[in-house]
Write an enzyme that holds these catalytic residues in place. Structure first.
Site, PDB file in Angstrom:
ATOM      1  CB  CYS A 135      18.945  -0.409  28.790  1.00  0.00           C
ATOM      2  SG  CYS A 135      18.695  -1.575  30.139  1.00  0.00           S
ATOM      3  CG  HIS A 136      14.448  -3.076  29.282  1.00  0.00           C
ATOM      4  ND1 HIS A 136      15.224  -3.013  30.418  1.00  0.00           N
ATOM      5  CD2 HIS A 136      13.965  -4.347  29.214  1.00  0.00           C
ATOM      6  CE1 HIS A 136      15.204  -4.197  31.020  1.00  0.00           C
ATOM      7  NE2 HIS A 136      14.452  -5.024  30.309  1.00  0.00           N
ATOM      8  CD  GLU A 166      14.296  -8.400  31.898  1.00  0.00           C
ATOM      9  OE1 GLU A 166      14.435  -7.938  33.054  1.00  0.00           O
ATOM     10  OE2 GLU A 166      14.005  -7.705  30.912  1.00  0.00           O
TER      11      GLU A 166
END
Length: 228
Positions: A135-136, A166
């Site tokens: 993910c991030h 996002e």
């Protein structure tokens, strides 16, 4: 003894919003569950060490599944991961067979330029270990330098949190950059699947996952590599 290092964010709040953030709990716990189920020890490090905030969204009723509850109510996890995470200077890279960058929006502020964490990851990789992220958390890969002066991820196949995801979050304008764009700008070959569906990419000893739904899959892919 096989051992894995999990990297967690120290960032507790958005810069541009009156909104809390931190690690997205399931991205740490679902990966960790794969490790603990296979008797693999885990340590936790963060850019500054010490306290690691948990994104309150990841503690919502619909997010607290059995695995999240297991870890969140475990005193050892709360103490070693959330209260007293290691500092990069505390880490001896040769102790670890893999490193895993867990996500959460906080990471976009304190992972990308943290060269001490980048050097730890590169050392583990150069020792034959695995570098992984979800993910991030994939923005932690931006801190790793390659041997040729180019970014470590230049030319490598990977995935990570997408621009579409996002936008679904309605946070496109509230993060300093978009993870997908940053990976591509560093020369990575970024691929993706439908928003918020599991997707894991393995390129040699680099393993990445697109979103929270991919944390377990990243753990399983890392497990296969370190048990070879």
């Amino acid at each position: 003894m096989t051992k894995v290092l999990i990297v967690l964010t120290n960032t507790a709040k958005f810069d541009t919003l009156n909104r809390a953030t931190g690690v997205w709990l399931s991205e740490a716990t679902h990966f960790n569950k794969v490790m603990t189920d296979n008797q693999i020890d885990v340590d936790y490090v963060s850019p500054a060490g010490g306290y690691v905030p948990v994104d309150p969204g990841s503690l919502a009723e619909d997010q607290l599944d059995a695995i999240n509850n297991q870890f969140y109510t475990d005193a050892d996890f709360r103490n070693r991961a959330l209260a007293h995470s290691l500092k990069p200077a505390d880490v001896t890279p040769s102790d670890y067979d893999a490193i895993y960058f867990a996500g959460g929006h906080g990471t976009v502020w304190d992972f990308p330029k943290n060269k001490p964490l980048g050097k730890i990851a590169k050392s583990i990789y150069d020792n034959g270990g695995v570098v992984s992220a979800v993910c991030h958390g994939v923005v932690g890969l931006l801190a790793i330098d390659g041997d040729d002066g180019k970014p470590f991820i230049n030319g490598k196949q990977l995935t990570g949190f997408t621009n579409e995801e996002e936008a679904i979050n309605q946070l496109t304008d509230d993060v300093p950059f978009l993870a997908e764009d940053a990976l591509k700008a560093a020369g990575a070959v970024h691929t993706k699947h439908d928003a918020y569906t599991e997707y894991v990419v393995t390129d040699g000893r680099l393993v990445t996952g697109q979103n929270p739904q991919s944390a377990k899959g990243v753990g399983e892919a890392v497990l296969q590599l370190i048990q070879k």
